[in-house]
Design a protein around this motif. Structure first.
Motif, mmCIF file in Angstrom:
data_model
loop_
_atom_site.group_PDB
_atom_site.id
_atom_site.type_symbol
_atom_site.label_atom_id
_atom_site.label_comp_id
_atom_site.label_asym_id
_atom_site.label_seq_id
_atom_site.Cartn_x
_atom_site.Cartn_y
_atom_site.Cartn_z
ATOM 1 N N VAL A 10 0.872 -1.207 0.011
ATOM 2 C CA VAL A 10 -0.038 -0.211 -0.096
ATOM 3 C C VAL A 10 0.951 1.204 -0.115
ATOM 4 O O VAL A 10 1.958 1.548 0.960
ATOM 5 N N ASN A 11 0.570 2.194 -1.014
ATOM 6 C CA ASN A 11 1.405 3.395 -1.024
ATOM 7 C C ASN A 11 0.666 4.490 -0.191
ATOM 8 O O ASN A 11 -0.474 4.618 -0.264
ATOM 9 N N ALA A 12 1.665 5.219 0.477
ATOM 10 C CA ALA A 12 0.862 6.238 1.235
ATOM 11 C C ALA A 12 0.710 7.528 0.262
ATOM 12 O O ALA A 12 1.637 7.662 -0.730
ATOM 13 N N ARG A 13 -0.171 8.242 0.595
ATOM 14 C CA ARG A 13 -0.341 9.563 0.062
ATOM 15 C C ARG A 13 0.579 10.586 0.255
ATOM 16 O O ARG A 13 1.045 10.869 1.605
ATOM 17 N N GLN A 14 1.342 10.937 -0.691
ATOM 18 C CA GLN A 14 2.245 12.249 -0.544
ATOM 19 C C GLN A 14 1.640 13.547 -0.486
ATOM 20 O O GLN A 14 0.646 13.883 -1.425
ATOM 21 N N ILE A 15 2.085 14.619 0.282
ATOM 22 C CA ILE A 15 1.667 15.815 0.467
ATOM 23 C C ILE A 15 2.848 16.829 0.376
ATOM 24 O O ILE A 15 3.844 16.703 0.887
ATOM 25 N N GLY A 16 2.968 17.534 -0.681
ATOM 26 C CA GLY A 16 3.930 18.669 -0.922
ATOM 27 C C GLY A 16 3.467 20.040 -0.312
ATOM 28 O O GLY A 16 2.290 20.442 -0.670
ATOM 29 N N GLU A 17 4.292 20.759 0.199
ATOM 30 C CA GLU A 17 4.141 22.037 0.737
ATOM 31 C C GLU A 17 4.867 22.963 -0.309
ATOM 32 O O GLU A 17 6.024 22.729 -0.758
ATOM 33 N N PHE A 18 4.512 24.374 -0.459
ATOM 34 C CA PHE A 18 5.137 25.322 -1.215
ATOM 35 C C PHE A 18 4.997 26.774 -0.504
ATOM 36 O O PHE A 18 4.017 26.824 0.353
ATOM 37 N N SER A 19 5.763 27.483 -0.587
ATOM 38 C CA SER A 19 5.823 28.800 0.140
ATOM 39 C C SER A 19 6.711 29.793 -0.919
ATOM 40 O O SER A 19 7.426 29.471 -1.665
ATOM 41 N N SER A 20 6.285 31.082 -0.593
ATOM 42 C CA SER A 20 6.982 32.364 -1.458
ATOM 43 C C SER A 20 6.919 31.978 -2.996
ATOM 44 O O SER A 20 7.954 32.484 -3.436
ATOM 45 N N PHE A 21 5.819 31.397 -3.207
ATOM 46 C CA PHE A 21 5.496 31.279 -4.680
ATOM 47 C C PHE A 21 5.081 32.495 -5.299
ATOM 48 O O PHE A 21 3.900 32.922 -5.023
ATOM 49 N N VAL A 68 -5.520 20.826 -3.707
ATOM 50 C CA VAL A 68 -4.733 21.884 -3.403
ATOM 51 C C VAL A 68 -5.198 22.875 -2.319
ATOM 52 O O VAL A 68 -6.524 22.885 -2.430
ATOM 53 N N ASN A 69 -4.499 23.423 -1.580
ATOM 54 C CA ASN A 69 -4.872 24.072 -0.384
ATOM 55 C C ASN A 69 -3.985 25.114 -0.099
ATOM 56 O O ASN A 69 -2.823 25.126 -0.059
ATOM 57 N N LEU A 70 -4.555 26.600 -0.361
ATOM 58 C CA LEU A 70 -3.820 27.409 -0.153
ATOM 59 C C LEU A 70 -4.134 28.464 1.036
ATOM 60 O O LEU A 70 -5.162 28.501 1.552
ATOM 61 N N SER A 71 -2.903 28.804 1.602
ATOM 62 C CA SER A 71 -3.068 29.480 2.787
ATOM 63 C C SER A 71 -3.918 30.729 3.017
ATOM 64 O O SER A 71 -3.689 31.426 1.811
ATOM 65 N N ASN A 72 -4.421 31.063 3.925
ATOM 66 C CA ASN A 72 -4.916 32.429 4.083
ATOM 67 C C ASN A 72 -4.177 33.527 4.218
ATOM 68 O O ASN A 72 -4.045 33.910 5.739
ATOM 69 N N ASP A 73 -3.530 34.120 3.424
ATOM 70 C CA ASP A 73 -2.808 35.245 3.789
ATOM 71 C C ASP A 73 -3.167 36.529 3.041
ATOM 72 O O ASP A 73 -4.431 36.363 2.857
ATOM 73 N N THR A 74 -2.712 37.494 2.947
ATOM 74 C CA THR A 74 -3.182 38.646 2.534
ATOM 75 C C THR A 74 -3.733 38.605 1.199
ATOM 76 O O THR A 74 -3.127 37.892 0.303
ATOM 77 N N GLY A 75 -4.857 39.255 0.520
ATOM 78 C CA GLY A 75 -5.111 39.184 -0.672
ATOM 79 C C GLY A 75 -6.536 38.193 -0.902
ATOM 80 O O GLY A 75 -6.592 37.246 0.011
ATOM 81 N N THR A 76 -6.934 38.502 -2.093
ATOM 82 C CA THR A 76 -8.187 37.393 -2.469
ATOM 83 C C THR A 76 -8.091 36.793 -3.901
ATOM 84 O O THR A 76 -8.965 36.624 -4.511
ATOM 85 N N ALA A 77 -6.675 36.913 -4.298
ATOM 86 C CA ALA A 77 -6.549 36.531 -5.736
ATOM 87 C C ALA A 77 -6.844 34.964 -6.020
ATOM 88 O O ALA A 77 -6.734 34.234 -5.134
ATOM 89 N N GLY A 126 -2.173 44.868 -10.411
ATOM 90 C CA GLY A 126 -1.315 44.670 -9.365
ATOM 91 C C GLY A 126 -0.230 43.598 -9.666
ATOM 92 O O GLY A 126 0.649 43.346 -8.648
ATOM 93 N N GLY A 127 -0.125 43.033 -10.473
ATOM 94 C CA GLY A 127 1.044 42.308 -10.854
ATOM 95 C C GLY A 127 0.990 40.937 -10.089
ATOM 96 O O GLY A 127 0.042 40.319 -10.573
ATOM 97 N N SER A 128 2.049 40.669 -9.720
ATOM 98 C CA SER A 128 2.197 39.436 -9.192
ATOM 99 C C SER A 128 1.510 39.080 -7.589
ATOM 100 O O SER A 128 1.606 40.257 -7.054
ATOM 101 N N VAL A 129 1.492 37.933 -7.165
ATOM 102 C CA VAL A 129 0.846 37.661 -6.097
ATOM 103 C C VAL A 129 1.805 36.538 -5.243
ATOM 104 O O VAL A 129 2.750 35.710 -6.100
ATOM 105 N N THR A 130 1.919 36.654 -4.226
ATOM 106 C CA THR A 130 2.964 35.371 -3.674
ATOM 107 C C THR A 130 1.996 34.501 -2.449
ATOM 108 O O THR A 130 1.263 35.337 -1.703
#
Length: 130
Positions: A21-32, A57-66, A116-120
């Motif tokens: 049985v293979n375990a589900r993999q979860i990857g994190e990303f930041s400062s994208f 996909v799960n996006l963190s609740n940081d500033t902005g609503t993009a 506004g250009g890019s968002v992080t």
């Protein structure tokens, strides 16, 4: 003696099955840093555990609503599922033609040209939900 031998064999079969049985993999990303007109920003590769299971996909609740477009792609760049998701939200998506045991990565970009250009962004993703 036959009963003990049978139990030992049964136990080995159960252990052997469980190790496949293979375990589900979860990857994190930041400062994208992503924008509307540029190319997708990609995560590292993760291996899909189960064919037919949705991705997430799960996006963190940081500033902005993009809104962010998230596309799962294989190593050849072929689309294998995706969604649009707002920052601070979680979204599942169908993983069309994605197969267990293969590696995929998530490409993200800003969905709308709202100025506004890019968002992080930061968050996590997996080629397999639950």
């Amino acid at each position: 003696m036959k009963k003990i031998t049978g139990l030992i064999i049964l136990g080995l079969v159960i252990i052997g099955t469980a190790s496949e049985v293979n375990a589900r993999q979860i990857g994190e990303f930041s400062s994208f840093k992503v924008n509307y007109s540029g190319s997708e920003k990609f995560t590292g590769y993760l291996t899909k555990a189960t064919t037919g299971r949705n991705g997430v996909v799960n996006l963190s609740n940081d500033t902005g609503t993009a809104w962010i477009t998230a596309n799962m792609k294989n190593s050849e760049g072929a689309y294998r599922g995706g969604t649009t998701v707002q920052r601070g939200k979680r979204a599942e998506f169908k993983t069309s033609n994605a197969v267990a045991g293969y590696k995929y990565r998530m490409g993200m970009r800003k969905t709308n040209d709202t100025g506004g250009g890019s968002v992080t962004i930061k968050g996590s993703w997996s080629p397999d939900s639950h």
